[in-house]
Design a protein around this motif. Structure first.
Motif, PDB file in Angstrom:
ATOM      1  N   ASP A   1     -31.363  48.655 -46.674  1.00 34.30           N
ATOM      2  CA  ASP A   1     -32.493  47.933 -46.081  1.00 34.30           C
ATOM      3  C   ASP A   1     -32.784  46.640 -46.851  1.00 34.30           C
ATOM      4  N   THR A   2     -33.988  46.104 -46.689  1.00 31.00           N
ATOM      5  CA  THR A   2     -34.333  44.871 -47.397  1.00 31.00           C
ATOM      6  C   THR A   2     -35.531  45.147 -48.300  1.00 31.00           C
ATOM      7  N   LEU A   3     -35.747  44.237 -49.225  1.00 30.24           N
ATOM      8  CA  LEU A   3     -36.840  44.448 -50.168  1.00 30.24           C
ATOM      9  C   LEU A   3     -38.191  44.515 -49.451  1.00 30.24           C
ATOM     10  N   SER A   4     -38.384  43.660 -48.430  1.00 30.33           N
ATOM     11  CA  SER A   4     -39.667  43.712 -47.712  1.00 30.33           C
ATOM     12  C   SER A   4     -39.915  45.126 -47.175  1.00 30.33           C
ATOM     13  N   ILE A   5     -38.855  45.762 -46.669  1.00 33.25           N
ATOM     14  CA  ILE A   5     -38.997  47.129 -46.146  1.00 33.25           C
ATOM     15  C   ILE A   5     -39.286  48.120 -47.273  1.00 33.25           C
TER      16      ILE A   5
ATOM     17  N   GLY B   1     -50.050  35.785 -58.031  1.00 32.67           N
ATOM     18  CA  GLY B   1     -48.768  35.165 -58.370  1.00 32.67           C
ATOM     19  C   GLY B   1     -47.618  35.924 -57.728  1.00 32.67           C
ATOM     20  N   ASN B   2     -47.934  36.994 -57.017  1.00 33.15           N
ATOM     21  CA  ASN B   2     -46.867  37.801 -56.434  1.00 33.15           C
ATOM     22  C   ASN B   2     -46.122  37.024 -55.357  1.00 33.15           C
ATOM     23  N   PHE B   3     -44.909  37.438 -55.100  1.00 34.03           N
ATOM     24  CA  PHE B   3     -44.119  36.811 -54.035  1.00 34.03           C
ATOM     25  C   PHE B   3     -44.789  37.132 -52.699  1.00 34.03           C
ATOM     26  N   PRO B   4     -45.002  36.105 -51.856  1.00 36.21           N
ATOM     27  CA  PRO B   4     -45.820  36.323 -50.651  1.00 36.21           C
ATOM     28  C   PRO B   4     -45.395  37.508 -49.783  1.00 36.21           C
ATOM     29  N   THR B   5     -44.104  37.753 -49.599  1.00 37.09           N
ATOM     30  CA  THR B   5     -43.737  38.832 -48.671  1.00 37.09           C
ATOM     31  C   THR B   5     -44.329  40.173 -49.115  1.00 37.09           C
ATOM     32  N   ASP B   6     -44.433  40.389 -50.417  1.00 38.14           N
ATOM     33  CA  ASP B   6     -45.002  41.655 -50.894  1.00 38.14           C
ATOM     34  C   ASP B   6     -46.448  41.785 -50.413  1.00 38.14           C
ATOM     35  N   LEU B   7     -47.175  40.660 -50.488  1.00 37.61           N
ATOM     36  CA  LEU B   7     -48.581  40.678 -50.064  1.00 37.61           C
ATOM     37  C   LEU B   7     -48.680  40.778 -48.542  1.00 37.61           C
TER      38      LEU B   7
ATOM     39  N   ILE C   1     -47.120  45.503 -58.487  1.00 34.42           N
ATOM     40  CA  ILE C   1     -46.941  44.296 -59.296  1.00 34.42           C
ATOM     41  C   ILE C   1     -45.465  43.905 -59.355  1.00 34.42           C
ATOM     42  N   THR C   2     -45.217  42.614 -59.261  1.00 34.15           N
ATOM     43  CA  THR C   2     -43.873  42.097 -59.510  1.00 34.15           C
ATOM     44  C   THR C   2     -43.804  41.732 -60.982  1.00 34.15           C
ATOM     45  N   GLU C   3     -42.817  42.317 -61.683  1.00 30.82           N
ATOM     46  CA  GLU C   3     -42.801  42.173 -63.141  1.00 30.82           C
ATOM     47  C   GLU C   3     -42.648  40.713 -63.575  1.00 30.82           C
TER      48      GLU C   3
ATOM     49  N   TRP D   1     -43.510  48.931 -58.937  1.00 29.86           N
ATOM     50  CA  TRP D   1     -42.997  47.711 -59.581  1.00 29.86           C
ATOM     51  C   TRP D   1     -41.966  47.051 -58.714  1.00 29.86           C
ATOM     52  N   ASP D   2     -42.136  45.772 -58.484  1.00 28.74           N
ATOM     53  CA  ASP D   2     -41.104  44.995 -57.815  1.00 28.74           C
ATOM     54  C   ASP D   2     -40.270  44.317 -58.902  1.00 28.74           C
ATOM     55  N   LEU D   3     -38.994  44.664 -58.926  1.00 28.26           N
ATOM     56  CA  LEU D   3     -38.083  44.175 -59.974  1.00 28.26           C
ATOM     57  C   LEU D   3     -37.119  43.108 -59.457  1.00 28.26           C
ATOM     58  N   ALA D   4     -37.529  42.391 -58.394  1.00 29.71           N
ATOM     59  CA  ALA D   4     -36.641  41.385 -57.790  1.00 29.71           C
ATOM     60  C   ALA D   4     -36.109  40.400 -58.829  1.00 29.71           C
ATOM     61  N   HIS D   5     -36.969  39.952 -59.740  1.00 29.09           N
ATOM     62  CA  HIS D   5     -36.544  38.978 -60.749  1.00 29.09           C
ATOM     63  C   HIS D   5     -36.333  39.613 -62.117  1.00 29.09           C
ATOM     64  N   SER D   6     -36.225  40.954 -62.130  1.00 27.21           N
ATOM     65  CA  SER D   6     -36.002  41.669 -63.393  1.00 27.21           C
ATOM     66  C   SER D   6     -34.627  42.316 -63.446  1.00 27.21           C
TER      67      SER D   6
ATOM     68  N   GLY E   1     -36.476  46.577 -55.550  1.00 26.29           N
ATOM     69  CA  GLY E   1     -35.936  45.251 -55.870  1.00 26.29           C
ATOM     70  C   GLY E   1     -34.802  44.904 -54.935  1.00 26.29           C
ATOM     71  N   CYS E   2     -34.233  43.713 -55.138  1.00 27.25           N
ATOM     72  CA  CYS E   2     -33.110  43.306 -54.292  1.00 27.25           C
ATOM     73  C   CYS E   2     -31.872  43.138 -55.164  1.00 27.25           C
ATOM     74  N   THR E   3     -30.729  43.005 -54.517  1.00 24.30           N
ATOM     75  CA  THR E   3     -29.476  42.929 -55.281  1.00 24.30           C
ATOM     76  C   THR E   3     -28.727  41.615 -55.045  1.00 24.30           C
ATOM     77  N   TYR E   4     -29.352  40.674 -54.322  1.00 27.64           N
ATOM     78  CA  TYR E   4     -28.644  39.408 -54.085  1.00 27.64           C
ATOM     79  C   TYR E   4     -29.006  38.338 -55.093  1.00 27.64           C
ATOM     80  N   LYS E   5     -29.998  38.608 -55.961  1.00 33.74           N
ATOM     81  CA  LYS E   5     -30.369  37.609 -56.972  1.00 33.74           C
ATOM     82  C   LYS E   5     -29.447  37.780 -58.180  1.00 33.74           C
ATOM     83  N   TYR E   6     -29.976  38.227 -59.327  1.00 33.89           N
ATOM     84  CA  TYR E   6     -29.125  38.325 -60.519  1.00 33.89           C
ATOM     85  C   TYR E   6     -27.953  39.287 -60.357  1.00 33.89           C
TER      86      TYR E   6
HETATM   87  C1  LIG Z   1     -36.882  37.598 -53.522  1.00 28.91           C
HETATM   88  C2  LIG Z   1     -38.089  38.443 -53.402  1.00 28.91           C
HETATM   89  C3  LIG Z   1     -38.382  39.125 -52.204  1.00 28.91           C
HETATM   90  C4  LIG Z   1     -37.534  38.950 -50.994  1.00 28.91           C
HETATM   91  O1  LIG Z   1     -37.675  39.979 -50.062  1.00 28.91           O
HETATM   92  P1  LIG Z   1     -36.585  40.136 -48.912  1.00 28.91           P
HETATM   93  O2  LIG Z   1     -37.040  41.250 -48.087  1.00 28.91           O
HETATM   94  O3  LIG Z   1     -35.274  40.404 -49.601  1.00 28.91           O
HETATM   95  O4  LIG Z   1     -36.508  38.834 -48.178  1.00 28.91           O
HETATM   96  C5  LIG Z   1     -39.491  39.953 -52.184  1.00 28.91           C
HETATM   97  N1  LIG Z   1     -40.280  40.098 -53.268  1.00 28.91           N
HETATM   98  C6  LIG Z   1     -40.033  39.440 -54.417  1.00 28.91           C
HETATM   99  C7  LIG Z   1     -40.944  39.634 -55.583  1.00 28.91           C
HETATM  100  C8  LIG Z   1     -38.947  38.577 -54.513  1.00 28.91           C
HETATM  101  O5  LIG Z   1     -38.717  37.909 -55.644  1.00 28.91           O
END
Ligand SMILES: *Cc1c(COP(=O)(O)O)cnc(C)c1O
Length: 398
Positions: free
Chosen positions: A83-87, A111-117, A154-156, A183-188, A206-211
């Motif tokens: 799935d995706t991180l938003s899900i 400061g959280n990434f908007p999609t989480d909110l 919280i996004t770390e 915990w959202d570890l997208a950038h961790s 978290g997601c796997t397309y970043k680091y």
């Molecule tokens: C990159 C990022 C996302 C992206 O979510 P997608 O569903 O993969 O588009 C969500 N949350 C945080 C904190 C991110 O850094």
């Protein structure tokens, strides 16, 4: 010791490009092309439907999950991918809300990434039960963890500034007042050492397309604490989380006591191939070695920019332990300046309103790259090349 000369050779970066954006989309491993070709020829084409068994497609959610899990300190059997991180935000927060039904506050920060909110806003509307999302400044999160709060999400590592929350302190305080933590570890993940098991978080996503370099749109992951696996509610109750998916029962029964219950439906096996290829590199990386290298390179970048590009102002924390693995500078003409830098084959990115972001991914970035990148940045500023008309227009994706 992790061999960073070796990991660097395992990526196929375009000739001459200095890629400081591995925090947004990691580069392609050299092995991706042959691995994908093998998948197409020897799995999809020849095995067809049998592949779910003969090539273990069905359980790759878990085998890949465990490999990602090692990088975030999760014990085997507690992480799945898909799935995706938003899900995954939806899944984790919905499950967290159900664990504390009498509390109606979800706490995050502004400061959280908007999609989480946004996802939590949607979830709150769907529940229609008087929930409230609180988003104080990141520095005030600790003070806002009170007995009213049900879920702390919280996004770390802050996607703009790289500022890093104290995971252990927040979990301990939240658990102390009876709240659940996501915990959202997208950038961790793949950026800093994380110990979700040792910190005893309830959920991590978290997601796997970043680091982690899994490729554009690579699958997300979710970890659930072992103590919750019997009881956690998988509200996105798809057949992949069912106790017996191939019984084709008309009623949902979640897989008892296992992380499988957080699976939803058929994942993209083609994207699992790319993730698996990227994890072949990660499997041999020690996160403490990686972090030491990340700090060394980040300190170099900060020192060089501050001495050679004084118009830029550091907006990341100065203390390396209080940062993730990207470094950000504010500059009034940041967008145009980043466009000029990109035209010069140094790829960073820009985040509104004025932040220039540089991702430090030691698997493929070294000291020479940092020095060359700052050299180009310095010249762009000296020549005021960012004033050029072609650098002013904003693209659809920034
Ligand atoms: C990159 C990022 C996302 C992206 O979510 P997608 O569903 O993969 O588009 C969500 N949350 C945080 C904190 C991110 O850094």
């Amino acid at each position: 010791m992790t061999d960073f000369e070796l990991t660097r050779r395992q990526f196929d970066l375009p000739e001459g490009m200095i890629y400081l954006n591995g925090n947004s989309l990691g580069p392609m491993p050299r092995e991706s092309v042959p691995a994908m070709t093998r998948f197409l020829k020897d799995e999809w084409r020849t095995e067809l439907i049998k592949g779910w068994n003969t090539k273990d497609w069905f359980m790759q959610t878990n085998t890949l999950g465990d490999r990602v899990g090692r990088l975030i300190g999760a014990p085997p059997g507690t992480t799945v991918v898909g799935d995706t991180l938003s899900i995954k935000v939806f899944q984790a927060v919905a499950a967290g809300m159900a664990m504390v039904p009498d509390r109606k506050v979800v706490l995050s920060d502004n400061g959280n990434f908007p999609t989480d909110l946004y996802i939590v806003e949607g979830l709150i509307k769907l529940r229609d039960a008087g929930y409230e999302l609180r988003t104080p400044d990141p520095e005030d999160v600790m003070d806002n963890i009170t007995e009213e709060v049900g879920v702390v999400m919280i996004t770390e590592v802050d996607y703009r500034t790289g500022r890093r929350h104290d995971m252990k302190a927040i979990i301990d305080k939240a658990h102390g007042v009876g709240a659940v933590v996501v915990w959202d570890l997208a950038h961790s993940a793949g950026a800093v050492p994380v110990d979700v098991g040792g910190c005893d978080t309830d959920f991590a996503i978290g997601c796997t397309y970043k680091y982690l370099n899994g490729g554009p749109g690579a699958p997300a992951f979710i970890h659930v604490a072992p103590r919750l696996l019997e009881t956690v509610e998988p509200f996105l109750s798809g057949w992949y989380g069912h106790e017996a998916p191939f019984a084709f029962d008309i009623n949902y029964r979640p897989m008892a006591g296992k992380i499988e219950r957080m699976r939803i439906g058929t994942p993209s096996i083609a994207s699992f191939v790319l993730l698996s290829t990227a994890l072949d590199i990660w499997d041999r990386v020690d996160m403490n070695d990686l972090h030491a290298k990340s700090v060394e390179l980040s300190e170099l970048l900060i020192g060089e920019i501050e001495s050679r590009c004084p118009a830029l102002r550091l907006v990341s924390p100065r203390d390396p332990q209080a940062r993730g693995s990207h470094v950000s500078f504010a500059f009034e003409h940041g967008y145009a300046c980043m466009q000029a830098l990109i035209a010069d084959n140094v790829i960073g990115d820009f985040r509104a309103p004025d932040v220039m972001r540089f991702g430090i991914a030691p698997l493929f970035i070294g000291r020479d790259d940092i020095l060359a990148a700052v050299g180009k940045l310095e010249r762009i500023l000296k020549d005021e090349r960012w004033k050029d008309e072609r650098f002013q227009k904003r693209s659809l994706v920034t």
